[in-house]
Design a protein around this motif. Structure first.
Motif, PDB file in Angstrom:
ATOM      1  N   ALA A   8       0.810  -1.222   0.000  1.00  0.00           N
ATOM      2  CA  ALA A   8       0.000   0.000   0.000  1.00  0.00           C
ATOM      3  C   ALA A   8       0.842   1.270   0.000  1.00  0.00           C
ATOM      4  CB  ALA A   8      -0.932  -0.008   1.211  1.00  0.00           C
ATOM      5  N   LYS A   9       2.162   1.108   0.147  1.00  0.00           N
ATOM      6  CA  LYS A   9       3.005   2.321   0.234  1.00  0.00           C
ATOM      7  C   LYS A   9       2.915   3.184  -1.017  1.00  0.00           C
ATOM      8  CE  LYS A   9       7.294   0.453  -1.682  1.00  0.00           C
ATOM      9  NZ  LYS A   9       8.648  -0.036  -1.458  1.00  0.00           N
ATOM     10  N   GLU A  10       2.570   2.529  -2.154  1.00  0.00           N
ATOM     11  CA  GLU A  10       2.518   3.269  -3.429  1.00  0.00           C
ATOM     12  C   GLU A  10       1.557   4.452  -3.381  1.00  0.00           C
ATOM     13  OE1 GLU A  10       1.688   0.739  -6.728  1.00  0.00           O
ATOM     14  OE2 GLU A  10       3.323  -0.632  -6.266  1.00  0.00           O
ATOM     15  N   ILE A  11       0.586   4.390  -2.472  1.00  0.00           N
ATOM     16  CA  ILE A  11      -0.398   5.477  -2.405  1.00  0.00           C
ATOM     17  C   ILE A  11       0.240   6.744  -1.829  1.00  0.00           C
ATOM     18  CG2 ILE A  11      -2.600   6.200  -1.410  1.00  0.00           C
ATOM     19  CD1 ILE A  11      -3.086   3.057  -1.144  1.00  0.00           C
ATOM     20  N   VAL A  12       1.081   6.551  -0.831  1.00  0.00           N
ATOM     21  CA  VAL A  12       1.648   7.748  -0.178  1.00  0.00           C
ATOM     22  C   VAL A  12       3.043   8.073  -0.709  1.00  0.00           C
ATOM     23  CG1 VAL A  12       2.520   6.522   1.854  1.00  0.00           C
ATOM     24  CG2 VAL A  12       1.901   8.924   2.053  1.00  0.00           C
ATOM     25  N   THR A  13       3.762   7.058  -1.189  1.00  0.00           N
ATOM     26  CA  THR A  13       5.036   7.316  -1.871  1.00  0.00           C
ATOM     27  C   THR A  13       4.947   6.681  -3.257  1.00  0.00           C
ATOM     28  OG1 THR A  13       6.048   5.305  -0.964  1.00  0.00           O
ATOM     29  CG2 THR A  13       6.423   7.336   0.242  1.00  0.00           C
ATOM     30  N   PRO A  14       4.309   7.379  -4.196  1.00  0.00           N
ATOM     31  CA  PRO A  14       4.124   6.801  -5.531  1.00  0.00           C
ATOM     32  C   PRO A  14       5.486   6.446  -6.156  1.00  0.00           C
ATOM     33  CG  PRO A  14       2.925   8.879  -5.321  1.00  0.00           C
ATOM     34  CD  PRO A  14       3.797   8.754  -4.116  1.00  0.00           C
ATOM     35  N   ILE A  15       5.479   5.441  -7.022  1.00  0.00           N
ATOM     36  CA  ILE A  15       6.735   5.037  -7.667  1.00  0.00           C
ATOM     37  C   ILE A  15       7.360   6.230  -8.371  1.00  0.00           C
ATOM     38  CG2 ILE A  15       7.702   3.582  -9.514  1.00  0.00           C
ATOM     39  CD1 ILE A  15       5.795   1.386  -8.635  1.00  0.00           C
ATOM     40  N   ASN A  16       6.527   7.032  -9.002  1.00  0.00           N
ATOM     41  CA  ASN A  16       6.994   8.286  -9.588  1.00  0.00           C
ATOM     42  C   ASN A  16       6.101   9.410  -9.086  1.00  0.00           C
ATOM     43  OD1 ASN A  16       9.138   7.885 -11.919  1.00  0.00           O
ATOM     44  ND2 ASN A  16       7.731   6.137 -11.979  1.00  0.00           N
ATOM     45  N   GLU A  17       6.722  10.470  -8.629  1.00  0.00           N
ATOM     46  CA  GLU A  17       5.937  11.605  -8.149  1.00  0.00           C
ATOM     47  C   GLU A  17       6.622  12.914  -8.547  1.00  0.00           C
ATOM     48  OE1 GLU A  17       5.743  12.063  -3.887  1.00  0.00           O
ATOM     49  OE2 GLU A  17       4.024  13.407  -4.026  1.00  0.00           O
ATOM     50  N   THR A  18       5.873  13.755  -9.192  1.00  0.00           N
ATOM     51  CA  THR A  18       6.403  15.080  -9.519  1.00  0.00           C
ATOM     52  C   THR A  18       6.340  15.927  -8.262  1.00  0.00           C
ATOM     53  OG1 THR A  18       5.694  14.900 -11.804  1.00  0.00           O
ATOM     54  CG2 THR A  18       6.060  17.127 -10.957  1.00  0.00           C
ATOM     55  N   ILE A  19       7.476  16.493  -7.871  1.00  0.00           N
ATOM     56  CA  ILE A  19       7.467  17.274  -6.634  1.00  0.00           C
ATOM     57  C   ILE A  19       7.502  18.783  -6.883  1.00  0.00           C
ATOM     58  CG2 ILE A  19       8.359  15.430  -5.168  1.00  0.00           C
ATOM     59  CD1 ILE A  19      11.129  16.757  -5.329  1.00  0.00           C
ATOM     60  N   MET A  20       8.011  19.171  -8.037  1.00  0.00           N
ATOM     61  CA  MET A  20       7.964  20.616  -8.336  1.00  0.00           C
ATOM     62  C   MET A  20       8.080  20.843  -9.836  1.00  0.00           C
ATOM     63  SD  MET A  20      11.706  21.753  -6.838  1.00  0.00           S
ATOM     64  CE  MET A  20      11.623  20.751  -5.361  1.00  0.00           C
ATOM     65  N   PHE A  21       7.645  22.031 -10.236  1.00  0.00           N
ATOM     66  CA  PHE A  21       7.713  22.416 -11.644  1.00  0.00           C
ATOM     67  C   PHE A  21       8.650  23.606 -11.801  1.00  0.00           C
ATOM     68  CE2 PHE A  21       3.530  20.495 -11.100  1.00  0.00           C
ATOM     69  CZ  PHE A  21       3.513  19.597 -12.152  1.00  0.00           C
ATOM     70  N   PHE A  22       9.297  23.662 -12.952  1.00  0.00           N
ATOM     71  CA  PHE A  22      10.152  24.809 -13.273  1.00  0.00           C
ATOM     72  C   PHE A  22       9.574  25.537 -14.474  1.00  0.00           C
ATOM     73  CE2 PHE A  22      13.085  21.324 -11.963  1.00  0.00           C
ATOM     74  CZ  PHE A  22      13.373  21.813 -10.708  1.00  0.00           C
ATOM     75  N   PHE A  23       9.600  26.862 -14.399  1.00  0.00           N
ATOM     76  CA  PHE A  23       9.132  27.652 -15.529  1.00  0.00           C
ATOM     77  C   PHE A  23       9.738  29.040 -15.410  1.00  0.00           C
ATOM     78  CE2 PHE A  23       6.037  30.302 -17.824  1.00  0.00           C
ATOM     79  CZ  PHE A  23       5.975  29.601 -19.025  1.00  0.00           C
ATOM     80  N   ASN A  24      10.431  29.464 -16.445  1.00  0.00           N
ATOM     81  CA  ASN A  24      11.019  30.810 -16.475  1.00  0.00           C
ATOM     82  C   ASN A  24      11.832  31.144 -15.230  1.00  0.00           C
ATOM     83  OD1 ASN A  24      10.556  31.942 -18.938  1.00  0.00           O
ATOM     84  ND2 ASN A  24       8.497  32.659 -18.406  1.00  0.00           N
TER      85      ASN A  24
END
Lengths: 336, 352, 270
Positions: free
Chosen positions: B62-78
Motif C-alpha cells: 500500500a506504500k505506493e499510495i503515499v510514496t508513488p513510484i513516480n511523483e512530480t514534486i515541483m515544476f520549473f518555468f522561467n
C-alpha cells in the motif's frame, strides 16, 4: 517371403514401415504435445501387447510403438478408437467419424509444440490450446503439412524448421508511472533479445521496429512497469525444412497477427495445396509446395478473404537461404 | 458489536464515503503479472467492494499510495519553481496489519529521521485513515507477521472481513458511524477485528547485541550464496511495504524550450539495483549481490531498529512472493539467526 | 504541516574562477550564510537537469557568499559550467554536520587532503590561517595526482609562509624539490604526531581508500582513532535523511556526516 503389404496405404494409416520385414510402427498423434498422463497406459498397452515392448517419443512428438507385426494392425486400430475419439474429436473438436479403422490419414503431421505458457516462464501463449484449434483446421486432410508452435521467440519447438511455424508474441505495454528507471529491461533485452530498449533520463524508449515480441522486458521488470499485451500476437515462419537436398531455415511470412487472422490464414492451406497440386494430395513438403507456387502466389492464396488486424505485417518478398548439397562448392579437401 | 452488510449495501456506504475520501484497496489487474496470463494485485482507487481483492495477498504494498513510484514534486518555468499539488480529498486505505504497520516504518523515515518531516510524504500521510482488512486465520504461507510482531494493529477507523457476499464491519472511529446510520438497526452482528495469531512460518529474529557480532555477521560466509542466486533486480524492495528509498531527477519538457519548463521527480530506488550508490566521480559502493543482500537484510532486521526501536521488516513475505529467483527472506532471517548464535558462541569461547 | 524545505532558492553567481582544466570555483550570493559551518554541503541544481551535492569550500558571513569548487563530471555539473557570472544557481541547504572549530582550538592540528578533498577543508584551513593564535601548531599534508591537478595553488603558497605544508604528487613532473608519492609515506614525518596525543587532532579528507590508509598510518604512529576526523563522500539525493542513498548501517551520512570521528565510523563499511 513376400508379405504383399501395401506399405503406402499403411503409411497413410499412420503405420510406418520397419527394416524388419512385416513389422510397423504406429504413431499416435498428440496435437500440441500435451495430453493427460493416463494415455501413457494406451501406448504402453500397444507396445506390450502388439509391439516389441519399447516406446519411442516421436520426433514430431507422437507416441510411437515399433515392432508391430502386420497381422496385428487391425487389432491396434480397433484399440486406438477411443484414443482418437478423445483426442481428435473431443479435445480438438474435429468433425470426423469414430471407427475401428485407425487414423484416416497421415496428411498434415502431428502439430509440434513446446510446453508454452501453461508452464514455461518465457511462454507468451498457450501452445496446446492453439494446437488443438489448429488441428481442427488441418486434420484429417491428405494434404501434407508440418506445423510447429512455439510459445515464444526462443522457438524451442523449431517453428523455423517446418512448413508453417507459429511463434507466440506479445507487444508489451509500458507504464512509465510504474517504472523505477533501473534499466533492467533494456539490459535483458540487449542480452537475450534484440536490444530495442534504451533508458533515457530514467525512462524507457523503445524502437518497435526490431522488437521480437518475446516479453523478456515484462518478466525482467521489478515493479510491474511492463505488462504483456492483453491481445496475443503471432509470427508465422514458412518454408523451413530439413532433408537431404536443400534444407533451410524458414522465413518470416507474417508478423504480429492475431489468433483470428492466424486461423483464417491456415484455413486457406487446404485450398492453396489443392490449387497448386491440382487436387492431388501428393507427398510434397510444404516448403517445396510454396516453391512450386512461388511466394507471391502462395501469399495471394493464403491471405484470400483474410482481414488482417491493424498490427499485422506481411512479407513483401522472401529470400530463401538453402544449404545446397547438390553444389557443395564450399566444401573441399584440405590441402595437405 | 459490529455490522454485517451485503456487498451491495456496503457499496452504498462507499458511495457516500467517496464524497469526502479517495478510497484505495488492493485491486486485480488482469494479465499484468510477471508471467504471461498471470494477474497482478496492486493498490488503486476503488468504487465498489467487488473491486477489492480479499482472497489473495496483494503483490505490491500500500506504500505506493503515499510514496508513488513516480511523483512530480515541483515544476520549473522561467526560472521560477512551484511545488506540485495533490488532490484535496482525504484518503481511506483498505490495508492489512502488515501494511498498516509498514506505514509506521515509513513514518520513521519520512517524519522522524531528521528535525524536518518530509513535506511530500506528510502532505499525503496527514490525510490517511485505514480500513483494516482481516486476514485468513494464519495469513498465507509466506507470511511471518507474528514473528515480527506486526500481526496486529489498532490504527484503523474501520475493520472489515469479507464473507464473499457480505462484509462484517467493525466501526472503531465513531466519526464513521454516520455513514452506516441506515443499517445500524437491522444489520448488527457480533464482529470485532481479529488479527492473525499464528503463521505457518515461525521465525526467530536475530538479536545482534554488539558491534563485534554485527561485524562478524557482515563478514559471515552466509551472504556468498546470493552472489550466485540474486539477480539484483530489486523486486523485493519495490513491493516491500517498508522500503522507502528514492532518487530525485529532473525532466525537461523540451530541449530547446526558452522557458526552461520542466519538473523534478521522485522515483522509487532500490539498494539491490546498479547505480544506487554511484557517485558523479565514478565511485560505487557495494557492487556484489551478496553485499547488497547483506545491506538490505541488516536494514530490515537490525539497522532500522538501532535507529528507531522497531524492526523494519513487517513479515508480510511479499519479497518472497515476488522474487523471480525464489530467494526467501524468511529463510535468510533464519540463517542470520543461526549465524548470530554461532558468532555469540565463538565470542564466548574467545573470551574464556 | 511543515514548510517545503526542498524547494531551491535562486542564488546569483558572483564570480567564476578557473582552477584546473576540469574544475571551476564558483562564488554565489547566499542569504543564509549565518547557518553555514565548515565542511557542510548544499544541493545545487540546474532545473531540468537535476541536483548534486557540493561541499562548501569557503564562505563569508559578512559578505553573504559561499564558494564551491565544482568538477565537471556529470549531468548537472556539466550544465553548471554553462552558467555565467550574474546567472542564478538554485540551491538548498546547508546540510550535514561539518567541522566544529572549537574542537580544534588550542590543539596541534594536522590536516591531510587528497585531490579535491582539499575543497571541503579549505575554509577550515583559511580560518586557522587567519587565526593562528587559536592553534598550538598547524600542519598541512596535501596530495594530488600531478602538478596540473593542484588546486588553490596561490593560497597554498600563502599558507606555506605561515605553517608547514607538504605538497606531494603521484606522478612526478621532474621539477626540483618536488615531493612525490602517496600522502601516507609523509605521515610519520609530521611534527603533529610527536606531540602529546591529548592535544592532537587530525583531519583527513579525500577518496575513500586514501582516508582509510592515511587514518591507519596515523594510528600506527600513535594517534588514537578518536583524534582523527574524516569526511565521507556518498551519493546524496535528498540530503535530508529520507532517500536512503547515503545510509551505512544505522547512520545517514547526510545527517550525521559528512564529517565523522574516525573511531565512531571504523565499523561502518559497505
Amino acid at each position: 517371403m513376400n508379405h504383399d503389404i501395401d506399405v503406402k496405404k499403411l503409411r497413410v494409416n499412420c503405420f510406418r514401415q520397419s527394416k524388419v520385414a512385416g513389422e510397423f510402427m504406429i504413431q499416435l498423434r498428440v496435437p500440441g504435445s500435451l495430453i493427460k498422463a493416463k494415455y501413457l497406459a494406451v501406448i504402453q498397452h500397444i507396445a506390450e501387447t502388439w509391439g516389441n515392448g519399447t516406446f519411442h517419443i516421436g520426433t514430431r512428438q507422437t507416441l510411437n510403438a515399433p515392432g508391430i507385426k502386420y497381422k496385428y494392425v487391425d487389432e491396434v486400430n480397433a484399440y486406438i478408437q477411443d484414443y482418437i475419439k478423445e483426442i481428435e474429436i473431443e479435445a480438438c473438436g474435429i468433425d470426423m467419424e469414430s471407427n475401428e479403422a485407425g487414423y484416416p490419414t497421415i496428411g498434415a503431421r502431428n502439430i509440434v509444440a513446446c510446453i508454452g505458457n501453461s508452464h514455461c516462464i518465457k511462454g507468451n501463449v498457450n501452445t496446446h490450446e492453439l494446437a488443438r484449434k489448429m488441428e481442427k483446421e488441418i486434420f484429417p486432410s491428405h494434404y501434407h503439412m508440418k506445423m510447429n508452435i512455439a510459445g515464444c521467440p526462443n522457438d524451442c519447438s523449431k517453428a523455423h524448421f517446418c512448413d508453417f511455424g507459429i511463434i507466440g508474441l506479445t507487444i508489451p505495454e509500458y507504464m512509465p508511472e510504474r517504472c523505477i528507471g533501473c534499466g533492467r529491461c533494456a539490459t535483458v533485452c540487449k542480452k537475450v533479445a534484440t536490444g530495442v530498449l534504451e533508458l533515457v533520463n530514467n525512462k524507457i524508449e523503445k524502437d518497435m521496429c526490431c522488437c521480437v515480441g518475446c516479453g523478456e522486458c515484462v518478466s525482467a521488470c521489478p515493479s510491474g512497469a511492463w505488462a504483456y499485451s492483453k491481445q496475443k500476437f503471432y509470427r508465422v515462419m514458412i518454408g523451413g525444412r530439413t532433408g537431404k537436398q536443400t534444407p533451410r531455415m524458414g522465413k518470416m511470412f507474417l508478423n504480429w497477427v492475431t489468433e483470428d487472422v492466424l486461423i483464417a490464414v491456415i484455413k486457406n492451406w487446404q485450398s492453396f495445396s489443392a490449387t497448386i497440386l491440382e487436387n492431388k494430395p501428393l507427398y510434397l513438403h510444404g516448403g517445396h509446395l510454396i516453391d512450386k507456387a512461388g511466394y507471391h502466389r502462395f501469399r495471394e492464396l493464403m491471405l484470400k478473404d483474410v482481414k488482417l488486424n491493424p498490427e499485422a505485417m506481411v512479407a513483401e518478398r522472401i529470400f530463401w537461404t538453402e544449404t545446397e548439397y547438390r553444389s557443395n562448392i564450399n566444401v573441399k579437401k584440405p590441402i595437405a | 458489536m459490529g455490522l454485517q452488510l451485503t456487498n451491495a449495501q456496503f457499496n452504498q456506504v462507499l458511495a457516500r464515503l467517496s464524497a469526502k475520501y479517495a478510497i484505495y484497496a488492493p485491486k486485480n489487474f488482469p494479465l499484468e503479472g510477471r508471467y504471461s496470463d498471470t494477474d497482478m494485485v496492486r493498490y488503486d482507487g476503488i468504487t465498489q467492494v467487488e473491486d477489492i481483492v480479499f482472497e489473495r495477498k496483494s503483490d505490491m504494498s500500500a506504500k505506493e499510495i503515499v510514496t508513488p513510484i513516480n511523483e512530480t514534486i515541483m515544476f520549473f518555468f522561467n526560472g521560477q519553481v512551484q511545488e506540485s499539488k495533490i488532490p484535496q480529498k482525504e484518503i481511506l486505505i483498505f490495508a492489512r496489519a502488515c501494511d498498516i504497520n509498514g506505514f509506521k516504518r515509513l513514518d520513521d523515515i519520512f517524519l522522524r529521521n531528521s528535525e524536518t518531516p518530509d513535506y511530500y510524504y506528510q502532505r499525503r500521510r496527514n490525510k490517511i485513515k485505514f480500513i483494516a482488512i482481516e486476514c485468513p486465520s494464519q495469513g498465507w504461507d509466506t507470511c511471518f507477521c507474528v514473528s515480527t510482531q506486526t500481526n496486529d494493529t489498532s490504527d484503523y477507523a474501520l475493520a472489515v472481513k469479507s464473507t464473499g457476499e457480505s462484509l462484517k464491519i467493525e466501526i472503531k472511529d465513531q466519526e464513521f458511524a454516520e455513514y452506516f446510520a441506515d443499517f445500524a438497526q437491522n444489520s448488527t452482528c457480533q464482529y470485532q477485528y481479529q488479527p492473525v495469531l499464528e503463521n505457518e512460518l515461525k521465525l526467530t529474529l536475530p538479536v545482534i547485541n554488539s558491534q563485534e557480532v554485527l561485524t562478524r555477521l557482515k563478514n559471515h560466509p552466509m551472504w556468498k550464496e546470493y552472489n550466485r542466486r540474486c539477480v539484483m533486480c530489486g523486486s523485493c524492495t519495490v513491493n516491500c511495504p517498508t522500503c522507502s528509498c528514492f532518487t530525485t531527477y529532473d525532466v525537461k519538457f523540451a530541449t530547446d524550450s526558452e522557458t526552461g519548463a520542466g519538473e523534478r521527480r521522485r522515483m522509487a530506488a532500490s539498494c539491490h539495483v546498479d547505480g544506487f550508490t554511484d557517485m558523479a566521480g565514478g565511485h560505487t559502493f557495494r557492487t556484489s549481490a551478496a553485499e547488497r543482500m547483506r545491506f538490505k537484510a541488516l536494514h530490515k532486521v537490525h539497522d532500522h531498529k538501532q535507529r528507531f526501536g522497531d524492526n523494519m521488516c513487517v513479515g508480510c513475505g511479499r519479497c518472497d512472493d515476488r522474487c523471480p529467483e525464489h530467494i526467501s527472506f524468511s529463510s535468510m532471517i533464519q540463517k542470520m539467526h543461526t549465524a548470530v548464535e554461532q558468532i555469540k558462541q565463538e565470542l564466548n569461547h574467545d573470551s574464556k | 504541516m511543515t514548510a517545503n524545505n526542498l524547494l531551491p532558492i535562486n542564488c546569483e553567481i558572483l564570480a567564476i574562477t578557473k582552477t584546473t582544466a576540469i574544475e571551476n570555483l564558483y562564488r554565489v550570493r547566499f542569504p543564509h550564510v549565518d547557518k553555514v559551518h565548515n565542511g557542510q554541503f548544499l544541493q545545487l541544481s540546474v532545473p531540468g537537469f537535476g541536483e548534486c551535492a557540493i561541499s562548501i569550500t569557503d564562505f563569508s558571513v559578512e559578505e553573504q557568499w559561499l564558494e564551491f569548487l565544482i568538477r565537471k563530471v556529470g549531468l548537472v555539473t556539466n550544465q553548471i559550467f554553462n552558467l555565467n557570472v550574474g546567472d542564478y544557481l538554485p540551491m538548498r541547504g546547508p546540510y550535514g554536520k561539518g567541522f566544529q572549530i572549537a574542537n580544534y582550538e588550542g590543539k596541534h592540528l594536522a590536516i591531510v587532503a587528497g585531490g579535491s578533498g582539499l575543497a571541503p577543508v579549505r575554509s577550515l584551513i583559511k580560518h586557522f590561517h587567519a587565526n593562528p593564535q587559536d592553534l598550538k601548531s598547524f600542519e598541512l599534508l596535501l596530495g594530488f595526482k600531478d602538478t596540473d591537478n593542484v588546486i588553490f595553488k596561490s593560497e597554498i603558497a600563502e599558507w606555506e609562509k605561515q605553517f608547514p605544508v607538504i605538497v606531494t604528487v603521484d606522478n612526478p613532473s621532474g621539477a626540483p624539490d618536488e615531493k612525490t608519492g602517496l600522502v601516507t609515506q609523509y605521515v610519520s614525518g609530521l611534527k603533529t604526531i610527536k606531540q602529546d596525543m591529548n592535544s592532537v587532532e587530525v583531519v583527513i579528507v579525500g577518496p575513500p581508500r586514501m582516508m582509510e590508509f592515511t587514518a591507519k598510518e596515523f594510528i600506527k604512529n600513535g594517534v588514537p582513532p578518536e583524534k582523527i576526523w574524516v569526511s565521507f563522500e556518498r551519493r546524496m539525493s535528498c540530503a535530508v535523511g529520507k532517500c536512503g542513498h547515503c545510509r551505512i548501517d544505522e547512520v545517514y551520512v547526510c545527517l550525521e556526516g559528512p564529517v565523522f570521528n574516525y573511531a565512531a565510523t571504523a565499523h561502518l563499511f559497505d
